[in-house]
Design a protein around this motif. Structure first.
Motif, PDB file in Angstrom:
ATOM      1  N   GLU A 155     -19.462 -37.469  -5.029  1.00  0.00           N
ATOM      2  CA  GLU A 155     -19.599 -36.678  -6.464  1.00  0.00           C
ATOM      3  C   GLU A 155     -18.209 -37.263  -7.338  1.00  0.00           C
ATOM      4  N   ARG A 156     -18.402 -37.047  -8.409  1.00  0.00           N
ATOM      5  CA  ARG A 156     -17.198 -37.553  -9.802  1.00  0.00           C
ATOM      6  C   ARG A 156     -16.565 -36.723 -10.158  1.00  0.00           C
ATOM      7  N   VAL A 157     -15.337 -36.906 -10.426  1.00  0.00           N
ATOM      8  CA  VAL A 157     -14.345 -35.937 -10.900  1.00  0.00           C
ATOM      9  C   VAL A 157     -13.612 -36.228 -12.106  1.00  0.00           C
ATOM     10  N   LEU A 158     -13.613 -35.351 -13.126  1.00  0.00           N
ATOM     11  CA  LEU A 158     -12.852 -35.386 -14.381  1.00  0.00           C
ATOM     12  C   LEU A 158     -11.441 -34.550 -14.108  1.00  0.00           C
ATOM     13  N   LEU A 159     -10.246 -35.063 -14.358  1.00  0.00           N
ATOM     14  CA  LEU A 159      -8.992 -34.718 -14.235  1.00  0.00           C
ATOM     15  C   LEU A 159      -8.101 -34.568 -15.549  1.00  0.00           C
ATOM     16  N   HIS A 160      -8.005 -33.488 -16.018  1.00  0.00           N
ATOM     17  CA  HIS A 160      -7.020 -33.501 -17.322  1.00  0.00           C
ATOM     18  C   HIS A 160      -5.698 -33.383 -16.938  1.00  0.00           C
ATOM     19  N   ALA A 161      -4.791 -33.858 -17.709  1.00  0.00           N
ATOM     20  CA  ALA A 161      -3.319 -33.854 -17.324  1.00  0.00           C
ATOM     21  C   ALA A 161      -3.064 -34.730 -16.216  1.00  0.00           C
ATOM     22  N   GLY A 162      -3.961 -35.958 -16.047  1.00  0.00           N
ATOM     23  CA  GLY A 162      -3.592 -36.684 -14.947  1.00  0.00           C
ATOM     24  C   GLY A 162      -2.400 -37.022 -14.228  1.00  0.00           C
ATOM     25  N   ALA A 163      -1.329 -37.145 -15.164  1.00  0.00           N
ATOM     26  CA  ALA A 163       0.058 -37.546 -14.800  1.00  0.00           C
ATOM     27  C   ALA A 163       1.006 -36.288 -14.339  1.00  0.00           C
TER      28      ALA A 163
ATOM     29  N   ARG B 260      -9.029 -40.523  -4.234  1.00  0.00           N
ATOM     30  CA  ARG B 260      -9.254 -41.693  -3.648  1.00  0.00           C
ATOM     31  C   ARG B 260      -9.483 -41.673  -2.254  1.00  0.00           C
ATOM     32  N   ALA B 261      -8.424 -40.632  -1.837  1.00  0.00           N
ATOM     33  CA  ALA B 261      -8.822 -40.608  -0.104  1.00  0.00           C
ATOM     34  C   ALA B 261      -9.827 -40.254   0.311  1.00  0.00           C
ATOM     35  N   PHE B 262     -10.812 -39.501  -0.319  1.00  0.00           N
ATOM     36  CA  PHE B 262     -11.803 -38.950   0.207  1.00  0.00           C
ATOM     37  C   PHE B 262     -12.980 -39.296  -0.521  1.00  0.00           C
ATOM     38  N   GLY B 263     -12.945 -40.324  -1.114  1.00  0.00           N
ATOM     39  CA  GLY B 263     -14.192 -41.119  -1.972  1.00  0.00           C
ATOM     40  C   GLY B 263     -14.947 -40.417  -3.071  1.00  0.00           C
ATOM     41  N   HIS B 264     -14.211 -39.904  -3.791  1.00  0.00           N
ATOM     42  CA  HIS B 264     -14.620 -39.221  -5.239  1.00  0.00           C
ATOM     43  C   HIS B 264     -13.766 -40.243  -6.279  1.00  0.00           C
ATOM     44  N   PRO B 265     -14.882 -40.896  -7.148  1.00  0.00           N
ATOM     45  CA  PRO B 265     -14.260 -41.395  -8.180  1.00  0.00           C
ATOM     46  C   PRO B 265     -13.651 -40.416  -9.267  1.00  0.00           C
ATOM     47  N   CYS B 266     -12.470 -40.797  -9.793  1.00  0.00           N
ATOM     48  CA  CYS B 266     -12.010 -39.583 -10.873  1.00  0.00           C
ATOM     49  C   CYS B 266     -11.820 -40.437 -12.241  1.00  0.00           C
ATOM     50  N   PHE B 267     -11.986 -40.140 -13.184  1.00  0.00           N
ATOM     51  CA  PHE B 267     -11.677 -40.096 -14.451  1.00  0.00           C
ATOM     52  C   PHE B 267     -10.504 -39.270 -14.941  1.00  0.00           C
TER      53      PHE B 267
ATOM     54  N   ALA C 154      -6.974 -43.806  -9.983  1.00  0.00           N
ATOM     55  CA  ALA C 154      -7.945 -43.456 -10.952  1.00  0.00           C
ATOM     56  C   ALA C 154      -8.812 -44.436 -11.480  1.00  0.00           C
ATOM     57  N   ALA C 155     -10.185 -44.277 -11.655  1.00  0.00           N
ATOM     58  CA  ALA C 155     -11.239 -45.336 -11.852  1.00  0.00           C
ATOM     59  C   ALA C 155     -11.455 -45.281 -13.482  1.00  0.00           C
TER      60      ALA C 155
ATOM     61  N   ALA D 283     -16.443 -41.547 -23.853  1.00  0.00           N
ATOM     62  CA  ALA D 283     -15.766 -42.388 -22.789  1.00  0.00           C
ATOM     63  C   ALA D 283     -16.167 -41.752 -21.345  1.00  0.00           C
ATOM     64  N   VAL D 284     -16.119 -40.306 -21.121  1.00  0.00           N
ATOM     65  CA  VAL D 284     -16.802 -39.905 -19.965  1.00  0.00           C
ATOM     66  C   VAL D 284     -18.059 -39.935 -19.704  1.00  0.00           C
ATOM     67  N   LYS D 285     -18.926 -39.773 -20.889  1.00  0.00           N
ATOM     68  CA  LYS D 285     -20.403 -39.898 -20.906  1.00  0.00           C
ATOM     69  C   LYS D 285     -20.451 -41.386 -20.336  1.00  0.00           C
ATOM     70  N   ALA D 286     -19.931 -42.319 -20.792  1.00  0.00           N
ATOM     71  CA  ALA D 286     -20.271 -43.743 -20.458  1.00  0.00           C
ATOM     72  C   ALA D 286     -19.860 -44.045 -19.047  1.00  0.00           C
ATOM     73  N   TRP D 287     -18.892 -43.402 -18.627  1.00  0.00           N
ATOM     74  CA  TRP D 287     -18.353 -43.542 -17.114  1.00  0.00           C
ATOM     75  C   TRP D 287     -19.429 -42.840 -16.105  1.00  0.00           C
ATOM     76  N   GLY D 288     -20.304 -41.934 -16.750  1.00  0.00           N
ATOM     77  CA  GLY D 288     -21.312 -41.284 -15.905  1.00  0.00           C
ATOM     78  C   GLY D 288     -21.045 -39.914 -15.844  1.00  0.00           C
ATOM     79  N   GLY D 289     -20.224 -39.307 -16.762  1.00  0.00           N
ATOM     80  CA  GLY D 289     -20.101 -37.890 -16.517  1.00  0.00           C
ATOM     81  C   GLY D 289     -19.195 -37.128 -15.333  1.00  0.00           C
ATOM     82  N   ALA D 290     -19.241 -35.893 -15.427  1.00  0.00           N
ATOM     83  CA  ALA D 290     -18.381 -35.378 -14.291  1.00  0.00           C
ATOM     84  C   ALA D 290     -19.438 -34.377 -13.490  1.00  0.00           C
TER      85      ALA D 290
END
Length: 323
Positions: A138-146, A158-165, A182-183, A196-203
């Motif tokens: 499953e794909r994850v969107l993270l706000h305030a990523g830094a 990353r460690a558990f195999g979940h692409p994140c935006f 981050a992908a 941008a998130v929709k083009a990436w595949g959504g969350a």
């Protein structure tokens, strides 16, 4: 004992009464380092009071050395180097905490690095894997990523195999997120992240500390059966919700706070970290990202740095200077 007192929204390092001796199931920790979190800034501003019965001294995560163990505590002994998740009291020389909220310092870590672990990794684990119930791929969107939580969450994904935006406030911050795994990413100053998130595949899961101003856009990129986990209100308490979309796409919106959870619940989260995350910290696969440190009596400067959203990763306060 010296500790930080909040006096007319100022942080003052002064002598305060020491906490009582540890009761059954508790330990006293001599604090070496304390982590700075946005919750501390909110408490200082009068918007996030501590839970009933908890000290007014801010600070939700620390590292240090066990000084005294209360009756019934067998897993911790005086002299053990530990880190702990608190409901308050971390900006001080000593704290008493339920032993279930204490973890050993990971192998190969010093006390400085260990102070950057409890709050951010507990928050990220709780909301991604317990509240969000991520499943394989499953794909994850993270706000305030830094942020501290964001940099921890990127590494867990990353460690558990979940692409994140991720979204972040500058290209420099985005570059730091990419280095952590981050992908994809979006600079929030360039407008809405929706396209941008929709083009990436959504969350499938969104971890959001912003709240109101992001609600409509979050809902717009949330996939069918997706979960939006709200952990903060930096963008306000109110937003526009399309309940038709929520119904038809079976979206779930979840509010989540960690601070007021009882010790047993916090202990369950830390047990999961000890099992799933601590070995990856010891191996170097996951590492805390520390931005800057200040002495505890310069906590005002540290808070101003976080308030400006200048940090990438954790800001720490040195209490004893012990590494």
């Amino acid at each position: 004992m010296h500790a930080i007192a909040i006096e007319q929204q100022r942080l003052v390092w002064r002598k305060l009464p020491a906490p009582d001796s540890p009761a059954a199931g508790e330990v006293r920790i001599r604090i070496a380092w304390a982590g700075v979190n946005r919750a501390d800034l909110m408490q200082r501003a009068g918007h996030y009071p501590p839970p009933p019965g908890v000290t007014d001294t801010p600070g939700l995560e620390i590292s240090g050395t066990v000084a005294e163990a209360g009756p019934g505590v067998e897993s911790l002994r005086p002299g053990d180097r530990v880190c702990a998740l608190l409901a308050g009291g971390g900006y001080a020389e000593d704290v008493v905490v339920d032993a279930r909220q204490v973890l050993p310092v990971p192998d190969g870590f010093g006390l400085r690095e260990a102070a950057a672990l409890p709050e951010v990794f507990a928050t990220a684990w709780l909301n991604l894997f317990m509240e969000g119930r991520l499943t394989a791929g499953e794909r994850v969107l993270l706000h305030a990523g830094a942020s501290g939580v964001g940099t921890a969450a990127i590494q867990l994904c990353r460690a558990f195999g979940h692409p994140c935006f991720v979204t972040a406030g500058s290209d420099r911050k985005l570059e730091a997120c990419y280095k952590l795994g981050a992908a994809g990413g979006w600079n929030r100053h360039q407008g809405s992240f929706v396209d941008a998130v929709k083009a990436w595949g959504g969350a499938d899961v969104i971890l959001d500390p912003v709240g109101g101003s992001y609600l409509a856009d979050n809902q717009g990129v949330l996939n069918a059966d997706g979960r939006l986990i709200l952990i903060g209100l930096m963008g306000g308490r109110h937003g526009e919700l399309d309940m038709g979309r929520m119904l038809m796409k079976r979206q779930r919106f979840i509010g989540s706070t960690l601070r007021a959870k009882p010790p047993a619940a916090k202990g369950a989260i830390l047990d999961a970290l000890l099992t799933h995350v601590w070995p990856r910290l010891a191996s170097g696969e996951i590492q805390p990202l520390i931005d800057q440190t200040w002495p505890i009596d310069e906590a005002e400067i540290a808070h101003a740095h976080v308030q400006r959203d200048a940090n990438i990763g954790k800001v720490l306060l040195s209490v004893s200077g012990e590494g």
